[in-house]
Design an enzyme around this catalytic site. Structure first.
Site, PDB file in Angstrom:
ATOM      1  N   LYS A 293       0.808  -1.130  -0.144  1.00 48.37           N
ATOM      2  CA  LYS A 293       0.028   0.082  -0.064  1.00 48.37           C
ATOM      3  C   LYS A 293       0.963   1.251   0.128  1.00 48.37           C
ATOM      4  O   LYS A 293       1.603   1.611   1.034  1.00 48.37           O
ATOM      5  CB  LYS A 293      -0.912  -0.092   1.025  1.00 48.37           C
ATOM      6  CG  LYS A 293      -2.004   1.103   0.951  1.00 48.37           C
ATOM      7  CD  LYS A 293      -2.541   1.894   2.180  1.00 48.37           C
ATOM      8  CE  LYS A 293      -1.460   2.829   2.740  1.00 48.37           C
ATOM      9  NZ  LYS A 293      -1.215   4.265   2.117  1.00 48.37           N
TER      10      LYS A 293
ATOM     11  N   GLU B 272      10.858   1.903   9.599  1.00 45.23           N
ATOM     12  CA  GLU B 272      11.903   2.973   9.329  1.00 45.23           C
ATOM     13  C   GLU B 272      10.929   4.219   9.504  1.00 45.23           C
ATOM     14  O   GLU B 272      10.201   4.600   8.669  1.00 45.23           O
ATOM     15  CB  GLU B 272      12.090   2.722   7.625  1.00 45.23           C
ATOM     16  CG  GLU B 272      13.577   3.146   7.361  1.00 45.23           C
ATOM     17  CD  GLU B 272      14.509   2.880   8.409  1.00 45.23           C
ATOM     18  OE1 GLU B 272      14.863   1.346   8.270  1.00 45.23           O
ATOM     19  OE2 GLU B 272      15.204   3.714   8.954  1.00 45.23           O
TER      20      GLU B 272
ATOM     21  N   CYS C 156      13.918  11.484   5.386  1.00 47.39           N
ATOM     22  CA  CYS C 156      14.238  11.016   6.741  1.00 47.39           C
ATOM     23  C   CYS C 156      15.621  11.310   6.921  1.00 47.39           C
ATOM     24  O   CYS C 156      16.043  11.446   8.269  1.00 47.39           O
ATOM     25  CB  CYS C 156      13.627   9.568   6.933  1.00 47.39           C
ATOM     26  SG  CYS C 156      13.803   8.421   5.574  1.00 47.39           S
TER      27      CYS C 156
ATOM     28  N   GLU D 189      11.243  16.615  14.308  1.00 55.08           N
ATOM     29  CA  GLU D 189      11.327  16.480  13.021  1.00 55.08           C
ATOM     30  C   GLU D 189      10.267  17.559  12.272  1.00 55.08           C
ATOM     31  O   GLU D 189       9.222  17.213  12.420  1.00 55.08           O
ATOM     32  CB  GLU D 189      11.093  14.875  12.580  1.00 55.08           C
ATOM     33  CG  GLU D 189      11.267  14.720  11.056  1.00 55.08           C
ATOM     34  CD  GLU D 189      10.992  13.312  10.337  1.00 55.08           C
ATOM     35  OE1 GLU D 189      10.099  12.726  10.653  1.00 55.08           O
ATOM     36  OE2 GLU D 189      12.000  12.926   9.745  1.00 55.08           O
TER      37      GLU D 189
HETATM   38  P1  ADP Z   1       4.447  10.451   6.009  1.00 60.87           P
HETATM   39  O1  ADP Z   1       4.831  11.519   7.004  1.00 60.87           O
HETATM   40  O2  ADP Z   1       5.573   9.960   5.106  1.00 60.87           O
HETATM   41  O3  ADP Z   1       3.122  11.142   5.523  1.00 60.87           O
HETATM   42  P2  ADP Z   1       2.966   8.696   7.731  1.00 60.87           P
HETATM   43  O4  ADP Z   1       3.177   7.879   8.663  1.00 60.87           O
HETATM   44  O5  ADP Z   1       1.781   9.494   7.714  1.00 60.87           O
HETATM   45  O6  ADP Z   1       4.082   9.316   6.895  1.00 60.87           O
HETATM   46  O7  ADP Z   1       2.448   7.704   6.386  1.00 60.87           O
HETATM   47  C1  ADP Z   1       3.448   6.783   6.089  1.00 60.87           C
HETATM   48  C2  ADP Z   1       2.410   5.595   5.339  1.00 60.87           C
HETATM   49  O8  ADP Z   1       1.614   4.977   6.562  1.00 60.87           O
HETATM   50  C3  ADP Z   1       1.308   6.017   4.271  1.00 60.87           C
HETATM   51  O9  ADP Z   1       1.255   4.994   3.208  1.00 60.87           O
HETATM   52  C4  ADP Z   1      -0.008   6.076   5.142  1.00 60.87           C
HETATM   53  O10 ADP Z   1      -1.003   6.248   4.098  1.00 60.87           O
HETATM   54  C5  ADP Z   1       0.342   4.992   5.667  1.00 60.87           C
HETATM   55  N1  ADP Z   1      -0.553   5.117   7.275  1.00 60.87           N
HETATM   56  C6  ADP Z   1      -1.035   6.272   7.881  1.00 60.87           C
HETATM   57  N2  ADP Z   1      -1.644   5.977   8.918  1.00 60.87           N
HETATM   58  C7  ADP Z   1      -1.643   4.649   8.825  1.00 60.87           C
HETATM   59  C8  ADP Z   1      -2.521   3.732   9.846  1.00 60.87           C
HETATM   60  N3  ADP Z   1      -3.156   3.959  10.986  1.00 60.87           N
HETATM   61  N4  ADP Z   1      -2.448   2.337   9.683  1.00 60.87           N
HETATM   62  C9  ADP Z   1      -1.705   1.891   8.598  1.00 60.87           C
HETATM   63  N5  ADP Z   1      -0.800   2.806   7.629  1.00 60.87           N
HETATM   64  C10 ADP Z   1      -1.038   4.090   7.972  1.00 60.87           C
END
Ligand code: ADP
Length: 501
Positions: A180, A255, A289, A390
């Site tokens: 995903k 990560e 990152c 960050e």
């Molecule tokens: P970024 O700062 O890169 O947007 P996130 O941690 O918000 O970081 O998102 C990284 C990935 O995690 C994306 O693919 C996002 O859709 C997914 N994501 C965000 N929230 C959830 C959740 N509750 N469960 C699973 N995946 C999630």
């Protein structure tokens, strides 16, 4: 490929077929340099779609695990050739959907190519161990075995490279995949998957479901049929991922964030250090990152460095990444821009001195995008929030220090541990730094960014949970060690007992 005039409706890739999400809802993919440009519509998948994808991966695993690794690798080698052929188109797609300038998106695609070739090579290696048994006529070895169904959740800042870092080692080790990608950058992952499909990855081995985190990501974490999870993203979501994996003991690789530092010693080549800090701080609009969001500078060269660094930051050309004149693109979305503006306000309130930048760019050619000036805070205290948290944007905090030991304390005085760098011409300090910096990656006389695919990548503390991506380290995450003993003595031989004399 999508064009500006005809936004395409994209589909999930499940069991070898491009399939609409069951709910029929879609998410827009828009250009952050020009939000009027709709690049495409991608499925807003939900738990039902995820279940289909997992079932397909589960079924495909039965056959894929038995395909000899060199054969799996041949498919991957073909995929690398396809990616190489289409590098320029894929880089342009990526700039349009996430904003970083074209030389950087070419680098992102190249990183995916490098990783694909690297792991294709591992198809004929994946070496195990053979050791002499302590008993006669007995053979002992350890071999790599695939783990099963791998769930992958990826971010938007390296939208082709990061999925490739996960997909390629997983495939060569014989796992099947449900991926995903981030909702902001689905097209780059779509392009990667299309290349793998054309190269001949069998149906069901690689499944991709588009959608947001809670709707499309969370169901992957919760499904007992998924054996391992690899996640790259924020520390906040990483904690959710970790907790979701715990009840079913899923192998889980995280990560996450960083608060990386460049240390500039008084004997550094200042030209080099300034160039490195500009690239480390403002490359990818600071949205890496590994971005150098802190620069600690020795007091003896502080004023000279600050003057030159701020002047160079001020001169950076900000705009649409497709225009070769521009050196820095927009923030990826409105939320990210708001975060940057929030931290600029926090920095001012904390008493940091703004040397340049500090404003959103929203007139003329910037009017339709999420642009922000390259921003430099100086005379910062290492405990300020802008030096601890960050930001993930074009904001660099400069901190003065008086001794090597003080610099190391500042560097280590954060909750993250991804990347750190030192500029010095003193070989002793360079080696002390690589020993004492508590990060997964250390650079000497180079900025905090620039990982190569054949070496381990990852961080300590709140950045990671002990696993590493890339290099041979990735194989350890995507395979199980299976230890095999073959006793050809034709009698019962008891280890530790029958050879005790
Ligand atoms: P970024 O700062 O890169 O947007 P996130 O941690 O918000 O970081 O998102 C990284 C990935 O995690 C994306 O693919 C996002 O859709 C997914 N994501 C965000 N929230 C959830 C959740 N509750 N469960 C699973 N995946 C999630």
């Amino acid at each position: 490929m999508a064009t500006a005039s005809a936004p395409t409706v994209f589909k999930n890739y499940i069991d070898g077929a491009w399939t609409a999400a069951r709910g029929g809802k879609a998410i827009e993919d828009r250009n952050p340099a020009n939000r009027d440009e709709l690049i495409g519509m991608f499925p807003a998948s939900t738990a039902d779609d995820i279940r289909d994808a997992i079932a397909s991966a589960q079924a495909a695993f039965k056959k894929w695990r038995l395909v000899p690794a060199p054969k799996r690798a041949e498919i991957m080698f073909r995929a690398a050739e396809i990616l190489l052929e289409r590098k320029e188109d894929y880089a342009r797609d990526m700039t349009r959907e996430m904003g970083k300038v074209l030389p950087e998106t070419r680098g992102d695609v190249q990183e995916a190519i490098d990783m694909t070739y690297l792991m294709a090579g591992e198809g004929r290696r994946q070496f195990g161990h053979v050791a002499p048994s302590e008993l006669p006529s007995k053979f002992a070895m350890a071999v790599r075995a695939p783990v099963g169904v791998a769930g992958m959740i990826t971010p938007w800042n390296f939208p082709m490279a990061i999925p490739a870092w996960k997909v390629m080692p997983a495939l060569v080790c014989g796992n099947t995949i449900v991926l995903k990608p981030a909702e902001d950058t689905p097209l780059s992952t779509y392009n990667l998957v299309q290349a793998l499909e054309e190269a001949g990855v069998p149906a069901g081995v690689l499944n991709v479901v588009f959608g947001d985190g809670p709707q499309a990501g969370a169901p992957i974490l919760d499904d007992p049929a998924v054996d391992l999870i690899s996640f790259t993203g924020s520390t906040e979501v990483g904690r959710i991922v970790s907790q979701a994996c715990a009840p079913s003991f899923k192998r889980c690789h995280l990560e996450m964030g960083g608060k990386n530092i460049i240390v500039v010693m008084d004997d550094a080549n200042l030209d080099l250090a300034v160039d490195g800090a500009i690239w480390g701080g403002f490359g990818t609009t600071g949205q890496r990152c590994t971005a150098a969001s802190r620069v600690a500078v020795h007091k003896k060269v502080y004023h000279e460095f600050v003057e030159r660094f701020a002047a160079q930051a001020k001169k950076l050309k900000v705009g649409d990444g497709l225009d070769p004149a521009n050196e820095m693109g927009p923030c990826v979305n409105e939320q990210q821009l708001n975060t940057v503006m929030k931290y600029v306000a926090i920095g001012k309130e904390e008493g940091a001195k703004l040397a340049t930048g500090g404003h959103r760019l929203e007139t003329g050619s910037h009017a339709r995008g999420w642009f922000h000036e390259p921003t430099v805070f100086v005379d910062c205290d290492p405990k300020m929030r802008i030096c601890q948290e960050e930001i993930f944007g074009p904001v660099v905090a400069i901190i003065p220090f008086g001794s090597f030991n003080e610099a190391i304390d500042i560097a280590n005085g954060v909750t993250y541990g991804l990347s750190a760098s030192i500029y010095t011409r003193d070989v002793n300090n360079a080696f002390r730094a690589q020993r004492d910096l508590e990060t997964g990656i250390v650079y000497v006389n180079a900025p905090t960014i620039g990982a190569e695919t054949h070496l381990p990548f990852g961080g300590t503390k709140n950045t990671g949970n002990g696993h590493r991506e890339a290099g041979l380290a990735a194989l350890d995450f995507y395979s199980e060690w299976k230890t095999v003993y073959v006793d050809y003595s034709d009698r019962l031989q008891r280890a530790q007992i029958d050879n005790a004399e």
